[in-house]
Design an enzyme around this catalytic site. Structure first.
Site, PDB file in Angstrom:
ATOM      1  N   GLN A 208       0.828  -1.206   0.000  1.00 24.58           N
ATOM      2  CA  GLN A 208       0.000   0.000   0.000  1.00 24.58           C
ATOM      3  C   GLN A 208       0.864   1.259   0.000  1.00 24.58           C
ATOM      4  O   GLN A 208       0.342   2.357  -0.086  1.00 24.58           O
ATOM      5  CB  GLN A 208      -0.893   0.005   1.258  1.00 24.58           C
ATOM      6  CG  GLN A 208      -1.846  -1.163   1.319  1.00 24.58           C
ATOM      7  CD  GLN A 208      -2.637  -1.238   2.606  1.00 24.58           C
ATOM      8  OE1 GLN A 208      -2.712  -2.289   3.222  1.00 24.58           O
ATOM      9  NE2 GLN A 208      -3.263  -0.148   3.033  1.00 24.58           N
ATOM     10  N   ARG A 355      -8.533  -1.772   8.444  1.00 21.37           N
ATOM     11  CA  ARG A 355      -9.267  -0.547   8.188  1.00 21.37           C
ATOM     12  C   ARG A 355      -9.333   0.311   9.441  1.00 21.37           C
ATOM     13  O   ARG A 355     -10.394   0.772   9.848  1.00 21.37           O
ATOM     14  CB  ARG A 355     -10.675  -0.925   7.754  1.00 21.37           C
ATOM     15  CG  ARG A 355     -11.174  -0.064   6.621  1.00 21.37           C
ATOM     16  CD  ARG A 355     -12.333  -0.706   5.947  1.00 21.37           C
ATOM     17  NE  ARG A 355     -12.862   0.175   4.928  1.00 21.37           N
ATOM     18  CZ  ARG A 355     -13.670  -0.227   3.976  1.00 21.37           C
ATOM     19  NH1 ARG A 355     -14.019  -1.483   3.887  1.00 21.37           N
ATOM     20  NH2 ARG A 355     -14.121   0.624   3.090  1.00 21.37           N
ATOM     21  N   CYS A 356      -8.161   0.502  10.024  1.00 16.79           N
ATOM     22  CA  CYS A 356      -8.140   1.244  11.270  1.00 16.79           C
ATOM     23  C   CYS A 356      -7.129   2.347  11.180  1.00 16.79           C
ATOM     24  O   CYS A 356      -5.962   2.102  10.986  1.00 16.79           O
ATOM     25  CB  CYS A 356      -7.753   0.325  12.407  1.00 16.79           C
ATOM     26  SG  CYS A 356      -7.239   1.234  13.842  1.00 16.79           S
ATOM     27  N   GLU A 725     -12.537   4.421   6.451  1.00 13.03           N
ATOM     28  CA  GLU A 725     -12.574   3.573   7.640  1.00 13.03           C
ATOM     29  C   GLU A 725     -13.706   3.882   8.601  1.00 13.03           C
ATOM     30  O   GLU A 725     -13.922   3.137   9.557  1.00 13.03           O
ATOM     31  CB  GLU A 725     -11.259   3.741   8.401  1.00 13.03           C
ATOM     32  CG  GLU A 725     -10.099   3.330   7.571  1.00 13.03           C
ATOM     33  CD  GLU A 725      -8.792   3.703   8.206  1.00 13.03           C
ATOM     34  OE1 GLU A 725      -7.770   3.179   7.774  1.00 13.03           O
ATOM     35  OE2 GLU A 725      -8.797   4.511   9.133  1.00 13.03           O
TER      36      GLU A 725
END
Ligand code: CDP
Length: 773
Positions: A208, A355-356, A725
């Protein structure tokens, strides 16, 4: 802006024409597989690779000692710690990579894995962070000599303690946020291709953050940075799990250097799930205090955080526990204190994936749970208690007691909307009537505040690399555009939304705009995509670069129209002379002139780059309400309705935002009801594959109802905030609050996630509420 155009990336993906790492096939390519540790903690007494080497097809066998010779047996993590690539002395978690096998095909590599003879001497393991912090615990990291990684705190302990002591009511609650895995559809992998003649490495990998990886790779391997090309092709979901650097990337690269062939490594699911980075694993003890009328006076949170064997979280340097100090949430609190002690255990590294945005999920969960626990103790409606304590809309920008300056918000408007949409007052009546009949239903609220868009360079860096992000836009002579970004989409739809931003700023149709990300040879430098940072950083850069182009276009237009610049007006896609709307030049005509007839003294061409350093974080928020019905026989909690009202400022593409929210809600649902990776005392992992680790399918997933309020961000050029998120961060508290709300009348104050029927049934039994048949 604001148009639900369909995703530009989808036609390729839905036709199966996406280009993922495993689609890459190079001449002479070899395949890497790993021997993995059966033990969570064991000394390596010997490794014999003779039988594996003798297997036809095996080209190289790579051990920790081989890497040691290259100085690559340990590498730096993204958090100033070190991690083993392959072990030389001992293994530190079950399923750890121990020996790499490079062979002519995947099957030969997998067969050879079974032929490596390793003699282990098992050591006592520690899988519980509380035990890890006890004096006589086994030590996970011999190089550190302690399992205590760091202590961190924010706020004023003494003032908070005093406020608690002076309060009318104090409630305490312990809660555990379980260890979970992002379970992306595509597991981690790479293809490493080292060219010995040029000394050049090309690495296609599931990352990413390609630029950061290239810089770290250059520093660690001493291959010059201009000779390293990292390419992130299409990525099948990242959710933070593909920010970390895994041994597979390093060993594949070494394999390619040693053999002179490209080497592919693709994790199987049952290898990936138990060995790559995890999310959460946070043990929190909350204390909340209030006056009798419900005014919250103080919040105090103590946390033990389990990082596994290596501290690898890509947290900004200044924030070892990420942005956990957003824990005061949506409330106007005068006193708050939080502290975290982090521990090494015999588990793989992890903490901030799923997703934090840097521990905000845990912060939101604990504050939203504590507010509900307090409401039940006070006998006050949880919605009323929230409304009473929200930061008032007129107080923005708002400086929290723990140091953040919230940009904008209107929390009561979002909760009010959610309550109206779901019919809150009627539901409360229904709940009471049902309870009289012995039926259990619960209503759970979560009014969360997120903090995304890392971040302003004065506070945010990863390994010293400042967290700005970038956009480069080039307009070709015919008015078509190629744009490149330092971020990297993994399904978020950047090709569409970035094109929409440029279209908004320059008036060029989105179909004329190509968006590229993920190739370090072509894209401008940036820190990548995670933590919902792309729109607040690179999205803003797209606006700013477009505006630079517009400034230059104005000069060219003035020349073409024989007018002064100050006499020109801009309407979308065109400059015209004030007072003579028909006398104008379109951006396409201007682009053509930029290459064929540019003004004297002005450079030819029409392009710009922008490195955007945001002045502040963005603070999206929302209010969620969940209704559950609990079966007193089976213990199953069924989500009857769930309304999510989100506010992410101005919206670029409502369809994409809705998709982001629905997907994130589904992940929050999975966390709350199904998912958990557990370890026994010896560090054996449970939940390391999809047989044991349950993720929601379309069958279990509730129907989501979504809505919005719009409170623009005052500092983003387009008034937008991040959103990716929000729903994963905000929803677990709503689910758990709903289940506890159904049970609270019996004295139950908390049930741990995942809220499976077994746990709820047990809670019902303890209170004599379970039905026998
Ligand atoms: O960093 P990441 O892309 O994961 O998160 P994000 O910046 O929150 O964006 C997720 C997707 O939603 C992107 O395609 C954004 O451009 C889009 N978005 C939007 O259309 N409007 C917003 N206000 C925020 C995000």
């Amino acid at each position: 802006m604001g148009h639900s155009i369909k995703r530009k990336e989808d036609p390729l993906l839905i036709r199966g024409r996406g280009h993922f790492v495993d689609d890459i096939k190079l001449n002479g390519m070899l395949f890497l597989d790993f021997v993995r540790s059966p033990y969570a903690h064991a000394k390596i007494k010997s490794i014999n690779t003779d039988r594996a080497k003798a297997l036809p097809g095996v080209v190289a066998v790579i051990t920790g000692n081989d890497l040691k010779g290259l100085g690559l047996d340990w590498i730096p993590t993204l958090a100033y710690d070190n991690m083993m690539v392959l072990p030389t002395e001992k293994v530190v978690f079950q399923q750890q990579e121990v020996v790499g096998i490079v062979a002519t095909d995947r099957y030969a590599a997998a067969d050879a894995v079974t032929l490596v003879d390793i003699e282990y001497e098992p050591l006592p393991a520690v899988s519980d962070p509380f035990k890890a912090l006890e004096k006589d615990s086994p030590i996970v990291r011999d190089d550190k000599g302690t399992n205590h990684i760091f202590h961190w705190e924010a706020g004023d302990r003494a003032l908070t303690d005093k406020a608690i002591a002076d309060s009318d009511i104090v409630v305490k609650q312990d809660m555990y946020y379980p260890r979970i895995h992002v379970s992306y559809m595509e597991t981690c992998g790479c293809v490493a291709d080292f060219d010995p003649v040029e000394g050049h490495l090309t690495l296609w990998m599931t990352t990413q953050a390609p630029h950061a990886v290239r810089t770290v790779a250059a520093l660690v391997t001493k291959i010059p940075e201009n000779k390293i090309r990292i390419i992130s092709p299409d990525i099948g979901g990242g959710f933070g799990g593909k920010v970390y650097v895994y041994p597979g990337y390093i060993v594949a690269t070494v394999g390619s250097i040693l053999t002179g062939h490209p080497v592919k490594w693709i994790n199987d699911r049952s290898d990936d799930q138990p060995s790559t980075a995890f999310g959460r694993d946070f043990h929190m003890s909350g204390e909340i205090a209030a006056k009798k009328d419900g005014t919250i006076t103080a919040l105090k949170i103590k946390t033990i955080s389990d990082h596994g064997a290596f501290h690898g979280d890509a947290n900004p340097t200044k924030f070892p526990v990420g942005l956990f100090s957003i824990v005061t949430g949506s409330y106007d609190l005068k006193n708050a204190f939080c502290e975290v002690d982090a521990a090494y255990t015999n588990k793989p590294q992890g903490g901030i994936t799923y997703r934090c945005s840097f521990r905000v999920t845990e912060a939101v969960y604990v504050v939203e749970r504590m507010v509900d626990v307090l409401a039940h103790k006070l006998g006050m409606d949880p919605a009323e208690l929230r409304m009473k304590n929200f930061i008032p809309a007129e107080k923005f920008p708002y400086k929290s007691v723990l140091g953040w300056t919230y940009d904008s918000g209107n929390y009561s408007a979002a909760l009010k909307k959610a309550m109206e949409r779901i019919g809150y007052a009627d539901l409360r009546k229904e709940q009471e009537e049902k309870r009289k009949k012995g039926e259990l239903m619960g209503i759970g609220i979560s009014s969360f505040t997120e903090i995304v868009g890392a971040g302003p360079s004065h506070d945010f860096d990863i390994l010293g690399l400042k967290m700005f992000d970038s956009a480069e836009i080039r307009i070709h002579p015919t008015g078509k555009v190629i744009s490149r970004f330092g971020t990297k989409s993994q399904g978020q739809g950047h090709q569409t939304t970035y094109a929409q931003i440029i279209a908004e700023e320059l008036g060029i149709p989105t179909e004329d705009i190509t968006v590229e990300e993920g190739d370090t040879d072509t894209a401008p430098y940036g820190l990548g995509t995670y933590a919902s940072r792309s729109t607040p950083t690179a999205g803003a850069a797209a606006s700013m670069a477009s505006r630079k182009i517009r400034d230059k276009a104005k000069k060219i237009a003035a020349y073409l129209l024989e007018a002064r610049e100050e006499d020109l007006e801009w309407e979308r896609g065109r400059f015209y002379v004030k007072g003579s709307p028909s006398k104008g030049k379109t951006i396409q005509e201007i682009a053509f002139a930029a290459y064929t007839n540019h003004p004297p003294g002005v450079e030819a061409g029409l392009e710009a780059v922008d490195y955007y350093d945001p002045p502040n974080m963005t603070f999206p928020f929302g209010s969620y309400i969940c209704v559950v019905d609990i079966d007193r026989g089976t213990g199953e909690a069924k989500v009857r309705r769930f309304i999510a009202v989100d506010d992410c400022g101005n919206i670029i593409n409502p369809l994409i935002v809705d998709g982001q929210i629905q997907g994130a809600l589904t992940m929050g649902f999975g966390t709350s009801f199904l998912e958990e990776i557990k370890y026994d005392e010896d560090g054996n992992v449970f939940g390391g594959n999809f047989m044991d680790y349950l993720i929601p399918t379309a069958v279990e997933t509730p129907k989501w109802e979504t809505d919005k309020t719009v409170t623009p961000c005052p500092h983003h050029p387009l008034g937008t905030k991040g959103v990716g998120e929000s729903a994963t961060v905000g929803s677990p508290a709503a689910f758990v609050n709903a289940v506890v709300d159904a049970l609270a009348f019996s004295g139950i104050t908390h049930v741990e996630m995942p809220l499976n029927p077994w746990k709820i049934r047990k809670a019902l039994e303890e209170k004599g509420l379970a039905l026998e048949n």
